[in-house]
Design a protein around this motif. Structure first.
Motif, short mmCIF file in Angstrom:
data_model
loop_
_atom_site.label_atom_id
_atom_site.label_comp_id
_atom_site.label_asym_id
_atom_site.label_seq_id
_atom_site.Cartn_x
_atom_site.Cartn_y
_atom_site.Cartn_z
N ARG A 10 41.61 -31.33 14.68
CA ARG A 10 40.61 -31.15 13.63
C ARG A 10 40.56 -29.71 13.13
O ARG A 10 40.46 -29.42 11.93
CB ARG A 10 39.24 -31.56 14.19
N GLU B 134 29.79 -24.55 13.11
CA GLU B 134 30.05 -25.99 13.16
C GLU B 134 31.47 -26.32 13.58
O GLU B 134 31.81 -27.48 13.79
CB GLU B 134 29.76 -26.63 11.79
N ASP C 24 40.29 -31.81 24.00
CA ASP C 24 40.95 -30.61 23.47
C ASP C 24 41.97 -30.97 22.40
O ASP C 24 42.12 -30.24 21.41
CB ASP C 24 41.63 -29.84 24.60
N GLU D 125 34.40 -34.20 22.95
CA GLU D 125 35.63 -34.17 22.16
C GLU D 125 36.75 -33.56 23.00
O GLU D 125 36.59 -32.47 23.57
CB GLU D 125 35.42 -33.35 20.89
N GLU E 217 41.99 -33.55 20.29
CA GLU E 217 41.31 -33.91 19.05
C GLU E 217 40.71 -32.67 18.37
O GLU E 217 40.73 -32.53 17.15
CB GLU E 217 40.22 -34.94 19.33
N TYR E 218 40.13 -31.79 19.19
CA TYR E 218 39.53 -30.57 18.64
C TYR E 218 40.59 -29.69 17.96
O TYR E 218 40.38 -29.16 16.86
CB TYR E 218 38.83 -29.80 19.76
N GLU F 146 32.73 -25.19 16.28
CA GLU F 146 32.80 -25.17 17.75
C GLU F 146 33.13 -26.57 18.27
O GLU F 146 32.84 -27.58 17.62
CB GLU F 146 31.46 -24.70 18.31
N GLN F 147 33.73 -26.61 19.43
CA GLN F 147 34.14 -27.89 20.01
C GLN F 147 32.91 -28.75 20.35
O GLN F 147 31.95 -28.28 20.95
CB GLN F 147 34.97 -27.65 21.29
N LYS F 148 32.94 -29.99 19.90
CA LYS F 148 31.82 -30.90 20.12
C LYS F 148 31.85 -31.47 21.54
O LYS F 148 32.92 -31.56 22.15
CB LYS F 148 31.86 -32.03 19.09
N GLY F 149 30.68 -31.87 21.95
CA GLY F 149 30.60 -32.44 23.29
C GLY F 149 31.35 -33.77 23.37
O GLY F 149 31.19 -34.63 22.49
#
Length: 909
Positions: free
Chosen positions: A716, A701, A710, A708, A712-713, A703-706
């Motif tokens: 987080r 979970e 770089d 999103e 923000e990722y 992993e980088q969200k679609g």
């Protein structure tokens, strides 16, 4: 003589009174009177002869002589020196007075006149001086009897006589001169000096200064050395007194006479196969002298170490090792005690001395074709002897040979080569043709066929010395493989695995009586394994290669049928599998071992094994150095007979461990185990304070969200990592603190369960605390009930006093009413004009006065009682207040009606 007058009191008590009319008392008194006041010389001599006879044979005569005789006979010795016969008789009488009468059996608490006479004579320094002056007399018997008197005084009052002789000029010199006298006198003087020099450093210095060494060796040579009688034993005992814990005397002997006269006593001449008891004692005494020289002096002496090395060097140069090997190894017909003593001397001779170590390693024994290295012969003694004491003594040689001697250890380890199976089945006599290592391996492996692990146990002890603190030897022997005893068993077996298998076999062994027969075999094998795995990760890895090893070791720690020592040593071995474990392989690393201990045993119970072992007899009674009792006339006969300790005949039935372990588990091993325990606790804390794996797995979970970015990722992800790190650090910190507390105290704080042994210990502790608290509460309840009972009693007493006071008040009121009635009658009479009014007034006044006195007396008594009771009530109120009782409620209603009615006192006034 004041002491004589005091002595009369004792004699009077024994005979009934001071003026006893007993026949012995009066007879001794008459004889003393004839000696003192006799006119004829012959009559006085006869009186001394009769006195000597009665004192030598009669208990009561000795008592009577002690009360009256010393002043008389000391006067004879002082004033009549020219009359040799009189002096002889006086001295012989004194000898009889100081000698116990053995053939008369007396109660143990009865007065011993010989001891009392000795005490009386030794108190007078003038008497000692007078006796020493008699040693210069020409008469043989005068000198002989004088020495006997001094010996009797020294036997019963050593300190007092030592001080007296030191205070007399040339006192020791006169005694030393007696060593050159005739044989009988020389022997008496030698015995006297032996007693005199025990623990008397000042006297030892004077005796050495007077040429004691030359005279002692001269006498021993004249008596025939080791073949001589008890005189040689006395000479050696005197020599040992002078050398024991005295470095300066040892240096003086080494630099003047040398050690050759001493070593020559150890040479076996003539009938070498004949060892009488006296010859054995003489040789044991000489070996004790050698041992004292190798100790170098007292522990506090700064010259001890250098003197020790020098003495060992000189002794070895004079071929001492050859004579010791002859006595301890080659002379198998010699008594066991003598062989053991010689072996211990060999061990001391090579300890810490590189040159002597090399000499022993190259020494060859035997003649012509039957020669073999001395170390092989020593190993054969260990493997074959039926005497447990001889095994311990020979093992002591190997211990000292291998101690800090890496070259010697490597030399012995290089010979460990497996012998063919055919050789294993050969007779024991064939081991003469084996190398040291082959013989040792045969001892380790041969036990499997006959079911007796004792030989294996002894060989394991020798292997322990070879491996101790030597990583190269451990690595080399680790690769050693033993052929399987049967071809069908498959591939060869590693020596380490074979040793562990023997450890398991020993658990099921039984002795002849059907009792467990592993009381000392298992501890010795465990000692080998602990030494082998110490600071050797490859040995730990080899041990863990076989999965059943760890399982068995966990069971052994928990096995209640094993001794405390075995369970503790097994726990140490488990700990070594953690602290010396460098493996990263899953299932064999330190974390896995610690986790297995936690699950199978429990850390609390595991650490408890260490504490139990430290409190066991073996670990608590270990001494830094072995102290040998001095060989004296009284102990010599018993020391020639060594009785081996029977495995089933333990001195302390509560002690489950075999007594020989106290000899094999020396202070070095015990301290090593204690240091290992500390290291094990710290490493377990470290294991539980770090994560099991250093590899972090990122959950899916994260992993980088679609859609999103770089940035923000990363933001987080960073927040998540910081949060996780914070939580991990808190958990690790808490875990570390708990583990440290566990390791430090040996007690954890989980929920109490009945099934855990450690929890049962905690439950028992809490139960004892609860029981003590309950007892305390019961005591307080009993005290409270007692106080309440006393309060109720005093409350009833106060009520009674109140009732008495009310009755007294009523009586007083009645008296007042009668008085008023009388006054009315008087007024009536006055109004009638009678002439008797003065008499009536007087009667009235007298009655009032009498009533008032009586009333005041009763009131005073009542007030005193009330004051005392009020004080008691106040104390009880304070005590009730401490106990938490409502005082006001208990006292409610008391005293409300007390006191006099108002106005009565005014009315009385």
């Amino acid at each position: 003589m004041d002491l004589a007058s005091r002595y009369k009191g004792v004699v009077g008590f024994v005979f009934g009174n001071e003026n006893s009319g007993s026949s012995e008392d009066s007879y001794v008194e008459r004889l003393l009177d004839r000696i003192s006041n006799g006119v004829l010389v012959e009559d006085r001599r006869n009186a001394i002869a009769e006195l000597q006879s009665i004192v030598a044979e009669s208990h009561a005569g000795q008592l009577a002589f002690g009360a009256m005789g010393f002043p008389v006979l000391m006067g004879v010795l002082k004033e009549e020196r020219d009359d040799v016969e009189m002096v002889r008789g006086a001295l012989e009488t004194l000898v009889s007075a100081l000698t116990p009468i053995d053939h008369v059996k007396r109660a143990t608490n009865e007065v011993q006149p010989a001891l009392m006479n000795t005490d009386l004579l030794s108190r007078e320094s003038d008497s000692i001086s007078l006796l020493l002056s008699l040693l210069s007399e020409e008469d043989f018997y005068v000198r002989y009897y004088t020495l006997q008197i001094l010996t009797a005084l020294l036997t019963n009052s050593p300190n007092r006589l030592q001080e007296a002789i030191l205070s007399i000029p040339r006192g020791i010199t006169r005694l030393m001169d007696m060593l050159m006298d005739r044989e009988v006198i020389r022997n008496e003087a030698l015995l006297l000096l032996t007693f005199l020099t025990r623990e008397a450093e000042e006297i030892q210095k004077i005796v050495v200064f007077e040429g004691a060494f030359e005279k002692i060796f001269s006498i021993m040579k004249e008596e025939g050395g080791s073949e001589g009688g008890v005189v040689v034993q006395d000479c050696l005992e005197l020599l040992n007194n002078l050398l024991r814990s005295n470095a300066s005397n040892q240096v003086l002997l080494r630099e003047t006479m040398g050690f050759d006269p001493l070593i020559s006593i150890l040479k076996l001449r003539g009938s070498s196969y004949s060892f009488t008891q006296q010859k054995t004692i003489n040789l044991l005494s000489a070996l004790e002298t050698i041992n004292l020289l190798m100790m170098g002096g007292s522990e506090s002496d700064p010259q001890k170490d250098s003197n020790k090395i020098t003495n060992k060097t000189v002794l070895a140069q004079q071929k001492l090792l050859d004579y010791l090997l002859m006595l301890g190894v080659e002379s198998q017909w010699a008594p066991v005690a003598l062989r053991c003593s010689a072996l211990r001397c060999i061990g001391d001779l090579v300890a810490g001395h590189s040159k002597n170590l090399d000499t022993l390693s190259s020494k060859v024994l035997g003649e012509e074709q039957q020669v073999e290295p001395a170390l092989n012969s020593l190993l054969r003694i260990i493997l074959r002897t039926s005497s447990m004491q001889e095994f311990i003594a020979a093992d002591y040689v190997f211990k000292n040979f291998c101690e800090k001697n890496k070259d010697g250890q490597a030399m012995l380890a290089s010979t460990l080569i497996p012998h063919p199976i055919s050789m294993a089945d050969a007779p024991l006599e064939e081991d003469v043709n084996m190398s040291f290592g082959s013989m040792l391996l045969r001892g380790l492996a041969m036990s499997e066929s006959d079911g007796d692990l004792e030989t294996c146990c002894r060989a394991a002890s020798v292997l322990t010395h070879i491996l101790k603190e030597n990583t190269q030897c451990k690595e080399r022997i680790l690769q050693l493989e033993l052929e399987a005893s049967m071809p069908s068993l498959g591939a060869p077996e590693l020596l380490l695995h074979r040793i562990v298998r023997y450890l398991a076999v020993a658990t099921s062994m039984k002795n002849k009586d059907g009792k467990p027969g592993h009381s000392y075999i298992q501890p010795i094998i465990l000692k080998l394994l602990i030494t082998w795995l110490a600071d050797c990760p490859s040995a730990v890895q080899c041990f863990l290669d076989s999965r059943p090893h760890l399982t068995y070791l966990l069971e052994l720690v928990s096995n209640t049928s094993s001794t405390v020592c075995v369970r503790g040593l097994a726990a140490v071995l488990l700990g070594e599998c953690i602290i010396y474990n460098k493996s990263s392989e899953n299932g064999k690393d330190g974390f896995t071992i610690a986790d297995a201990i936690s699950q199978k045993i429990g850390l609390t119970l595991y650490f408890l094994k260490f504490d139990e072992m430290q409190r066991s007899f073996i670990f608590s009674s270990v001494k830094p150095t072995q102290s040998h009792k001095p060989l004296t006339r009284s102990t010599a006969a018993s020391m020639t007979e060594i009785e081996d300790v029977d495995e089933n005949d333990l001195t302390d039935q509560k002690n489950e461990d075999h007594p020989i372990l106290t000899s094999l588990f020396d202070s070095q091993f015990v301290n090593f185990v204690k240091s290992l325990e500390v290291n094990i606790r710290e490493n377990i804390v470290d294991v539980y304070s770090r994560p099991k794996s250093d590899v972090a797995v990122v959950p899916a979970e994260l992993e980088q969200k679609g859609g999103e970015s770089d940035k923000e990722y990363i933001k987080r992800l960073k927040a998540f990592v910081e949060k996780q790190c914070s939580e991990i650090q808190k958990l690790l910190g808490r875990n570390a603190s708990l583990a440290e507390d566990l390791a430090r105290t040996g007690h954890s704080q989980p929920e109490l369960t009945v099934g855990s042994g450690s929890d049962r210990v905690q439950v028992e502790t809490l139960r004892r605390d609860l029981q003590e608290a309950s007892q305390r509460v019961e005591m307080l309840k009993a005290e409270k009930a007692k106080v309440e009972s006393e309060a109720l009693m005093y409350q009833n007493l106060a009520g009674k006093l109140e009732s008495d006071l009310k009755s007294l008040s009523d009586a007083y009121n009645s008296l007042e009413q009668n008085n008023i009635q009388l006054e009315k009658e008087v007024k009536t009479l006055k109004s009638g004009g009678t002439s008797t009014s003065p008499d009536i007034e007087a009667i009235k006044a007298e009655a009032r006065e009498e009533a008032q006195k009586e009333s005041e007396a009763e009131l005073n008594d009542l007030l005193v009682c009330l004051g005392q009771e009020q004080s008691k009530v106040e104390k009880l109120s304070a005590r009730l207040h401490e106990l938490g009782e409502p005082v006001d409620k208990l006292l409610e209603g008391i005293g409300d009606d007390m006191g006099l009615p108002e106005g009565e006192e005014d009315e009385e006034d």
